[in-house]
Scaffold this active site. Structure first.
Site, PDB file in Angstrom:
ATOM      1  N   LYS A  77       8.496   5.034 -11.572  1.00 35.95           N
ATOM      2  CA  LYS A  77       7.064   4.767 -11.401  1.00 35.95           C
ATOM      3  C   LYS A  77       6.391   4.826 -12.769  1.00 35.95           C
ATOM      4  O   LYS A  77       6.714   5.708 -13.584  1.00 35.95           O
ATOM      5  CB  LYS A  77       6.470   5.814 -10.446  1.00 35.95           C
ATOM      6  CG  LYS A  77       5.025   5.550 -10.017  1.00 35.95           C
ATOM      7  CD  LYS A  77       4.569   6.589  -8.983  1.00 35.95           C
ATOM      8  CE  LYS A  77       3.160   6.291  -8.458  1.00 35.95           C
ATOM      9  NZ  LYS A  77       2.728   7.293  -7.441  1.00 35.95           N
ATOM     10  N   SER A 152       0.786   5.192  -3.222  1.00 30.71           N
ATOM     11  CA  SER A 152       0.584   4.481  -4.468  1.00 30.71           C
ATOM     12  C   SER A 152       1.870   4.028  -5.157  1.00 30.71           C
ATOM     13  O   SER A 152       1.847   3.110  -5.972  1.00 30.71           O
ATOM     14  CB  SER A 152      -0.180   5.375  -5.457  1.00 30.71           C
ATOM     15  OG  SER A 152       0.579   6.513  -5.801  1.00 30.71           O
ATOM     16  N   SER A 176       2.111   9.418  -1.388  1.00 34.76           N
ATOM     17  CA  SER A 176       2.470   8.234  -2.184  1.00 34.76           C
ATOM     18  C   SER A 176       3.950   7.937  -2.320  1.00 34.76           C
ATOM     19  O   SER A 176       4.301   6.866  -2.809  1.00 34.76           O
ATOM     20  CB  SER A 176       1.875   8.355  -3.577  1.00 34.76           C
ATOM     21  OG  SER A 176       0.556   7.919  -3.557  1.00 34.76           O
TER      22      SER A 176
HETATM   23  N1  GLN Z   1      -3.165   7.599  -0.824  1.00 33.45           N
HETATM   24  C1  GLN Z   1      -3.518   8.889  -1.336  1.00 33.45           C
HETATM   25  C2  GLN Z   1      -4.644   8.760  -2.335  1.00 33.45           C
HETATM   26  O1  GLN Z   1      -5.117   7.700  -2.508  1.00 33.45           O
HETATM   27  C3  GLN Z   1      -2.320   9.563  -1.916  1.00 33.45           C
HETATM   28  C4  GLN Z   1      -1.981   9.095  -3.257  1.00 33.45           C
HETATM   29  C5  GLN Z   1      -0.803   9.816  -3.838  1.00 33.45           C
HETATM   30  O2  GLN Z   1      -0.068  10.500  -3.148  1.00 33.45           O
HETATM   31  N2  GLN Z   1      -0.685   9.704  -5.137  1.00 33.45           N
HETATM   32  O3  GLN Z   1      -5.055   9.698  -2.931  1.00 33.45           O
END
Ligand code: GLN
Length: 475
Positions: A77, A152, A176
């Site tokens: 990532k 994400s 994410s």
């Molecule tokens: N979808 C969640 C957010 O927008 C989690 C994101 C993540 O785990 N980095 O914060």
């Protein structure tokens, strides 16, 4: 299972049966064929990957053992620091940043013989659930490119699901890793808070962030965690103990394990087809000898509201460092204040700005107790409810995502609708406890569905044992 598991590749490369170069070329060919359509990567490291694979082959030829991930193509990532290689967080503000150091997980993977094939796309600074918040354009779901891969860490999930990499790393602050794993039909693990070093992970919300793997099998996930887990003096939140042994005993099954379906995470707002898969997963665990019952974690339903105060609050503080002075984008101006303002205005996307404003508000004098302070109390309640549930059960079961992969653009107009994707994944982040998403059949639209297993602190071994049973029994 598929012929490209990390375990199989490493075994074949270590024994000299396959060359690492041949393996990496096979993966790069798949990248050439579909990357234009899917956009898993911000950067493909083709030449570097081939060179690293050549090095692995040389070592094997010289009689050395390159390690447990010898020649395994891995995607990272793009919020994991890679020395001298752009690490953008899919943000314009870091578009040209080349870190002067490697993240600990990167060092550990390399030392285990891994070959890095690229840096994957994400929602800017890991804020989002679809990768549509990337400054460089969205990634697409390999099962249906008109749909999102989740986020994400969407690019990492796509890379594994499309066979661009044998495995990938992501970060999970509120889901994410697990949510994109579910939407793309791969395995994703969020380890216990502190189990994997975050040195070199660009911080989003420091009390929640964890690094973990995307893989095609549960055994590969166990293998990766053995390699990247364990104490790191460079991360003050790292648990001072060695990496867990997870592969050993992975096939011991679930006979006698008590597994609870979390009532609060399995009714309202969950699509019927997804709930149906969870029920089937529970039946499969029961058939394998587990004692399955209904668990209650009442405060879990408050997790979403608490998270969307705590995570933005921490993000507003963490992102203060992007000021146009120290590193990253700089937009000049007559005063330092102008430089800050112009740089941040130009460099951050809309969702990141929204989080910074939400977080700054929640932390401001006069509102701190009402918002941030209250969210911390909810977090304590969730911990208490989980502790009570784990007196009765060894593991908990729920959906990972409330729905199958949705169409690009479907949820971008309404942030709250996007946030709702995280309802089932957030509780274990707030509790700092491990969880895994395992593919378990498909939904009404023929797309992958993931089910989530959650465990108590450092309960990875038991959790992955049960995940292996789900993998073996998945429709
Ligand atoms: N979808 C969640 C957010 O927008 C989690 C994101 C993540 O785990 N980095 O914060």
């Amino acid at each position: 299972m598929s012929a490209t598991t990390a375990q199989e590749i490493a075994a074949a490369v270590r024994s000299g049966e396959r060359s690492a170069v041949e393996v990496v070329r096979e993966h790069l060919d798949r990248v050439s064929a579909r990357e234009g359509e899917l956009h898993a990567f911000n950067l493909v490291l083709a030449d570097e990957a081939v060179a690293a694979a050549e090095d692995v082959d040389r070592r094997v030829a010289a009689g050395e053992d390159p390690g447990p991930l010898a020649g395994v193509p891995i995607a990272l990532k793009d919020n994991l620091a890679t020395r001298g290689i752009p690490t953008t967080c899919s943000s314009k503000i870091l578009a040209d940043w080349r870190p002067p150091y490697d993240a600990t997980v990167v060092t550990r993977l390399r030392e285990a013989g891994a070959v890095f094939v690229g840096k994957t796309n994400l929602d800017e600074f890991a804020m989002g659930s679809s990768t549509e918040n990337s400054a460089f354009g969205p990634s697409r779901n390999p099962h249906d490119p008109s749909r999102v891969p989740g986020g994400s860490s969407g690019g990492s999930a796509v890379a594994v699901a499309a066979g661009f990499a044998s495995l990938a790393l992501g970060s999970d602050t509120g889901g994410s890793i697990r949510q994109p794993a579910a939407l793309c039909g791969v395995v994703g693990v969020k380890p216990t808070y502190g189990m994997v070093s975050r040195y070199g992970l660009v911080a989003f919300a420091s009390s929640l962030d964890q690094i973990g793997p995307f893989t095609t099998t549960v055994a590969d996930a166990a293998l990766v965690l053995e390699v990247i887990g364990g104490h790191d003096p460079m991360d003050s939140t790292s648990i001072p103990q060695a990496a867990p042994a997870l592969l050993d005993g992975l096939d011991r099954g679930v006979e006698g394990l008590r597994i609870g379906i979390v009532r609060e995470l399995n009714d309202e707002g969950i699509d019927a087809d997804v709930a149906g898969r969870v029920a089937e997963a529970a039946a499969a665990l029961e058939a394998a000898g587990a004692i399955v019952g209904e668990a209650s974690v009442p405060a879990a339903t408050l997790g979403l509201s608490a998270y969307y105060l705590i995570a933005p609050a921490e993000a507003s503080s963490n992102l203060a460092r992007y000021d146009g002075i120290r590193y990253g984008l700089r937009v000049d101006g007559p005063t330092a204040g102008d430089v800050f303002e112009r740089t941040r205005t130009a460099g951050f996307g809309a969702e990141v700005k929204r989080r910074i404003m939400l977080g700054t508000y929640a932390l401001s004098a006069g509102y701190y107790d009402a918002y941030y302070g209250k969210a911390l109390k909810v977090r304590t309640l969730i911990l208490r409810d989980f502790a009570a549930a784990y007196e009765q059960f060894d593991l908990l079961l729920s959906p990972t995502s409330p729905c199958e992969a949705f169409k690009l653009g479907d949820k971008t107009a309404d942030p709250l609708q996007m946030y709702m994707n995280d309802v089932c994944t957030i509780p274990s982040n707030l509790a700092g406890q491990p969880s895994v998403s395992v593919p378990f059949g498909t939904g009404d639209e023929g797309l992958p569905v993931g089910v989530q297993l959650m465990g108590p602190t450092l309960g990875e071994a038991t959790m992955l044992r049960a995940a292996a049973v789900l993998e073996a029994t998945a429709p």
